[in-house]
Design an enzyme around this catalytic site. Structure first.
Site, PDB file in Angstrom:
ATOM      1  N   ARG A  57       0.833  -1.207   0.000  1.00 34.55           N
ATOM      2  CA  ARG A  57       0.000   0.000   0.000  1.00 34.55           C
ATOM      3  C   ARG A  57       0.869   1.258   0.000  1.00 34.55           C
ATOM      4  O   ARG A  57       0.528   2.254  -0.623  1.00 34.55           O
ATOM      5  CB  ARG A  57      -0.934  -0.021   1.216  1.00 34.55           C
ATOM      6  CG  ARG A  57      -1.855  -1.235   1.204  1.00 34.55           C
ATOM      7  CD  ARG A  57      -2.827  -1.211   2.343  1.00 34.55           C
ATOM      8  NE  ARG A  57      -3.844  -0.180   2.137  1.00 34.55           N
ATOM      9  CZ  ARG A  57      -4.688   0.216   3.080  1.00 34.55           C
ATOM     10  NH1 ARG A  57      -4.614  -0.303   4.289  1.00 34.55           N
ATOM     11  NH2 ARG A  57      -5.579   1.135   2.817  1.00 34.55           N
ATOM     12  N   ASP A  94      -3.547   7.282   3.531  1.00 37.15           N
ATOM     13  CA  ASP A  94      -2.689   7.693   2.409  1.00 37.15           C
ATOM     14  C   ASP A  94      -2.210   9.128   2.623  1.00 37.15           C
ATOM     15  O   ASP A  94      -2.622   9.797   3.573  1.00 37.15           O
ATOM     16  CB  ASP A  94      -3.458   7.565   1.080  1.00 37.15           C
ATOM     17  CG  ASP A  94      -4.689   8.464   1.051  1.00 37.15           C
ATOM     18  OD1 ASP A  94      -4.515   9.696   1.117  1.00 37.15           O
ATOM     19  OD2 ASP A  94      -5.819   7.942   0.971  1.00 37.15           O
ATOM     20  N   HIS A 109      -6.494   7.799  11.858  1.00 37.06           N
ATOM     21  CA  HIS A 109      -6.266   6.356  11.766  1.00 37.06           C
ATOM     22  C   HIS A 109      -4.816   6.028  11.391  1.00 37.06           C
ATOM     23  O   HIS A 109      -4.524   4.921  10.949  1.00 37.06           O
ATOM     24  CB  HIS A 109      -7.240   5.718  10.773  1.00 37.06           C
ATOM     25  CG  HIS A 109      -8.665   5.761  11.250  1.00 37.06           C
ATOM     26  ND1 HIS A 109      -9.740   5.583  10.418  1.00 37.06           N
ATOM     27  CD2 HIS A 109      -9.187   5.985  12.485  1.00 37.06           C
ATOM     28  CE1 HIS A 109     -10.869   5.696  11.123  1.00 37.06           C
ATOM     29  NE2 HIS A 109     -10.553   5.943  12.377  1.00 37.06           N
ATOM     30  N   CYS A 117       7.932   2.957  16.655  1.00 34.31           N
ATOM     31  CA  CYS A 117       8.676   1.945  17.405  1.00 34.31           C
ATOM     32  C   CYS A 117       7.848   1.517  18.613  1.00 34.31           C
ATOM     33  O   CYS A 117       7.395   2.356  19.390  1.00 34.31           O
ATOM     34  CB  CYS A 117      10.016   2.507  17.849  1.00 34.31           C
ATOM     35  SG  CYS A 117      10.950   1.374  18.881  1.00 34.31           S
ATOM     36  N   GLY A 176     -16.873  12.231   1.849  1.00 36.98           N
ATOM     37  CA  GLY A 176     -16.517  10.850   1.521  1.00 36.98           C
ATOM     38  C   GLY A 176     -16.472   9.919   2.704  1.00 36.98           C
ATOM     39  O   GLY A 176     -15.712   8.952   2.717  1.00 36.98           O
ATOM     40  N   THR A 177     -17.273  10.214   3.730  1.00 35.51           N
ATOM     41  CA  THR A 177     -17.296   9.343   4.911  1.00 35.51           C
ATOM     42  C   THR A 177     -18.578   8.512   4.917  1.00 35.51           C
ATOM     43  O   THR A 177     -19.616   8.956   4.438  1.00 35.51           O
ATOM     44  CB  THR A 177     -17.233  10.165   6.216  1.00 35.51           C
ATOM     45  OG1 THR A 177     -18.371  11.023   6.255  1.00 35.51           O
ATOM     46  CG2 THR A 177     -15.980  11.005   6.288  1.00 35.51           C
ATOM     47  N   LEU A 204     -20.755  10.273  -2.145  1.00 37.59           N
ATOM     48  CA  LEU A 204     -21.332   9.625  -3.319  1.00 37.59           C
ATOM     49  C   LEU A 204     -22.546   8.781  -2.922  1.00 37.59           C
ATOM     50  O   LEU A 204     -23.561   8.772  -3.604  1.00 37.59           O
ATOM     51  CB  LEU A 204     -20.253   8.746  -3.988  1.00 37.59           C
ATOM     52  CG  LEU A 204     -20.532   8.221  -5.386  1.00 37.59           C
ATOM     53  CD1 LEU A 204     -20.918   9.354  -6.330  1.00 37.59           C
ATOM     54  CD2 LEU A 204     -19.314   7.473  -5.913  1.00 37.59           C
ATOM     55  N   ALA A 221     -16.891  13.772  -4.865  1.00 41.51           N
ATOM     56  CA  ALA A 221     -16.125  14.760  -4.093  1.00 41.51           C
ATOM     57  C   ALA A 221     -15.340  15.670  -5.036  1.00 41.51           C
ATOM     58  O   ALA A 221     -15.227  16.870  -4.812  1.00 41.51           O
ATOM     59  CB  ALA A 221     -15.178  14.050  -3.126  1.00 41.51           C
TER      60      ALA A 221
HETATM   61 ZN   LIG Z   1      12.725   2.815  19.138  1.00 39.92          ZN
END
Ligand SMILES: [Zn+2]
Length: 237
Positions: A57, A94, A109, A117, A176-177, A204, A221
């Site tokens: 991705r 993205d 998100h 880490c 777009g949610t 949409l 959108a």
């Molecule tokens: Zn670390």
């Protein structure tokens, strides 16, 4: 004029740029459901599989076909040109908002282009493939870096700040949610608690919480957002 605009974007805005979400019935990745590669349990059981899913991705973001669309560009323009505050919150992992020129994006998100880490909790930009062989650039430990993504069962990022933004907005725009994924879907209710806040939704497909918005517009959108941004900037002049 609005003093404080909050924009919330979801997968619909990225779908128009060719980003797949792997949600829903046919959204399988190599026969895995998203729920089977996007959990702390999956990462513990099969880290290589989870690394590979996110590496794919992350690589996709570099492909020339994946470009910000006019909706991303219009939001970046609003942030640049609007005299009031424009806060941008996204459910998307993205970096299309950043590619379009948005400077401050709250990724509730997480983000594909960051690694975190699990030992020292530092998060940093990460644009290449990630696997267990990488050492943490901060603490030096190996096998401790993970995609800086909010997996199923984990807390969204920056929620306190996000709620505070929404509590002080006078215009809330959802783009777009689906209105299904909480807590993002609940932000409109927080906006509605201010008597003066106006709420707008552009999608949409009608979201399940359509009735909670003052104004709902159905469509792409890439068409509706530039129109809205033009109107907001024209009002200003
Ligand atoms: Zn670390």
């Amino acid at each position: 004029m609005f003093q404080h605009i909050v924009i919330l974007t979801g997968s619909g805005i990225s779908a128009e740029s060719g980003i797949r979400t792997y949600r829903g019935d046919e959204g399988l990745w190599e026969n895995h459901r998203l729920e089977d590669v996007a959990t702390p349990e999956a990462f513990a059981a099969n880290p290589d599989l989870v690394y590979r899913f996110y590496n794919e991705r992350r690589r996709q973001l570099k492909s020339p076909e994946i470009r910000p669309n006019p909706a991303h560009e219009a939001i970046a323009r609003l942030q640049r040109e609007y005299p009031g505050q424009v806060a941008l919150i996204t459910q998307n992992v993205d970096n299309l908002h950043e590619q379009a020129g948005s400077k401050q994006v709250w990724h509730m998100h997480g983000a594909l282009t960051r690694a975190r880490c699990t030992a020292c909790e530092q998060s940093r930009a990460w644009h290449d493939d990630l696997d267990a062989s990488h050492a943490c650039p901060d603490c030096g430990q190996r096998s401790t870096l993970r995609p800086d993504i909010v997996w199923f069962g984990e807390m969204p990022m920056g929620l306190e700040h996000i709620v505070e933004q929404v509590e002080h907005c006078d215009l809330f725009i959802a783009i777009g949610t689906s209105g299904v994924v909480y807590p993002a879907a609940g932000l409109v209710q927080i906006a509605r608690q201010q008597a003066l806040a106006h709420t707008v939704c552009l999608t949409l497909d009608p979201p399940v919480n359509e009735h909670q918005f003052h104004d709902y517009q159905q469509g792409l959108a890439s068409e509706l957002v530039p129109q809205l941004v033009d109107a907001l900037l024209a009002e200003e002049k």
